[in-house]
Design an enzyme around this catalytic site. Sequence first.
Site, PDB file in Angstrom:
ATOM      1  NE  ARG A  27      -4.248  -1.445   0.483  1.00 58.55           N
ATOM      2  CZ  ARG A  27      -5.242  -1.672   1.329  1.00 58.55           C
ATOM      3  NH1 ARG A  27      -5.452  -0.855   2.326  1.00 58.55           N
ATOM      4  NH2 ARG A  27      -6.050  -2.667   1.147  1.00 58.55           N
ATOM      5  NE  ARG A  31      -7.416   5.247   2.800  1.00 59.41           N
ATOM      6  CZ  ARG A  31      -8.283   4.421   3.369  1.00 59.41           C
ATOM      7  NH1 ARG A  31      -9.495   4.827   3.634  1.00 59.41           N
ATOM      8  NH2 ARG A  31      -7.924   3.198   3.707  1.00 59.41           N
ATOM      9  NE  ARG A  40      -9.885   7.682  -1.899  1.00 61.93           N
ATOM     10  CZ  ARG A  40     -10.905   8.084  -1.146  1.00 61.93           C
ATOM     11  NH1 ARG A  40     -11.068   9.368  -0.889  1.00 61.93           N
ATOM     12  NH2 ARG A  40     -11.752   7.201  -0.663  1.00 61.93           N
ATOM     13  CG  ASP A  77      -8.862  -3.073  -4.181  1.00 60.11           C
ATOM     14  OD1 ASP A  77      -8.305  -2.459  -3.263  1.00 60.11           O
ATOM     15  OD2 ASP A  77      -9.622  -4.043  -3.984  1.00 60.11           O
ATOM     16  CE1 TYR A 154     -12.990  -7.681   1.545  1.00 63.95           C
ATOM     17  CE2 TYR A 154     -11.302  -9.201   0.805  1.00 63.95           C
ATOM     18  CZ  TYR A 154     -11.702  -8.152   1.616  1.00 63.95           C
ATOM     19  OH  TYR A 154     -10.806  -7.587   2.489  1.00 63.95           O
TER      20      TYR A 154
END
Length: 352
Positions: A27, A31, A40, A77, A154
């Site tokens: 990552r 953020r 973003r 992702d 998921y």
Amino acid sequence: MARPRNDTFLRALLREPVEYTPVWLMRQAGRYLPEYCETRKRAGSFLQLCKTPSLACEVTLQPLARYDLDAAILFSDILTVPDAMGLGLYFADGEGPKFERPLRQEWEIRDLTAPNPNDQLRYVMDAVVEIRRALDNSVPLIGFSGSPFTLACYMVEGGGSDDFRTVKSMLYNRPDLLHHILDINATAVTDYLNAQIESGVQAVMLFDTWGGALSHRAYREFSLAYLQKVIAGLKKSHGGERVPSIVFTKGGGQWLEAIANIGCDAIGLDWTTDLADAKKRVGHKVALQGNMDPMALFASAEAIAAETRRVLDSYGGGSGHVFNLGHGISQFTPPANVSVMVDTVHRHSSGT
Ligand code: CP3
């Protein structure tokens, strides 16, 4: 196709001699970087950012401009694959990923098919081409995918889960249905990674984030067997260069010998496993990647440097180690602390 100018990362994965231990972060574009948040915002949403190759390229390069990293990782992702299967991925504010159409009914599962990566996932391949062009052979580009089992978690749960109640109910009640999903996911992941390799990624990593939630027996049957299937189907080289593979099962420290036997080049470790012990257990079969606790980056500069040296020393020098965190970097990490870690890795491992 020539190797990148800084190919330390690729050499370490292949256990060839290196001058210092290479480092990158899971990552690394995210953020915690204000410039990521700005791009973003411009994209409108995280998903739009993933689906716009020029913006995905922009954020891939951001951490490399700040830090002396030895590899870039494709910005995307793992859930783009089930999205391309038609499950309808969306991100609810502050709630993480969700699917509009999770897999619950037998007919939905029977209807599932592997997407054509050059069609439904064209935007990922376009991003790979654009990133390779922008990197101009400076450092290698890593491609990635979720593991068949982690994707299935998921897809069946419809989002994140604390206890995996839905997917584990299926595992115990209707293992045949879960195996059917995993079979299709294994094909989808293999095709997707091979398309990334053909588009230019120079190493691939499989994120088995939830394999560690399985029982000892179930891990082999429902996760490892499908990881093995994917690895067996991967292109091992492209343009005359080896394309190494990394398997990361979070919480998989007790299964290292088994993972080392599926044909991957390296194993990613979380921070709960000791590198010295892991190295003894896997011998010369695979390289190791990891494994500093991401929370160590919240300590003082002195403590971060000390912990970085401790992780390097636990591997004990020599090739076959890629320094990384044991999981993704936290969005609350102070960006300056990352420089301390990266610079300490290079300095300490080169003996300067
Ligand atoms: O490492 C990198 O820099 C490459 C990019 C990358 C992302 N996700 C970007 C991302 C990679 C390799 C992933 C993998 C991924 N995605 C995994 C496996 C690795 C892991 O962390 O265990 C998983 C389980 C996912 C699914 C996913 N995507 C979740 C659970 C979330 C929400 C997490 C959160 O912190 O809110 C995402 C979103 C996501 N993927 C973000 C980023 C930078 C944050 C999204 C944002 O900008 O709002």
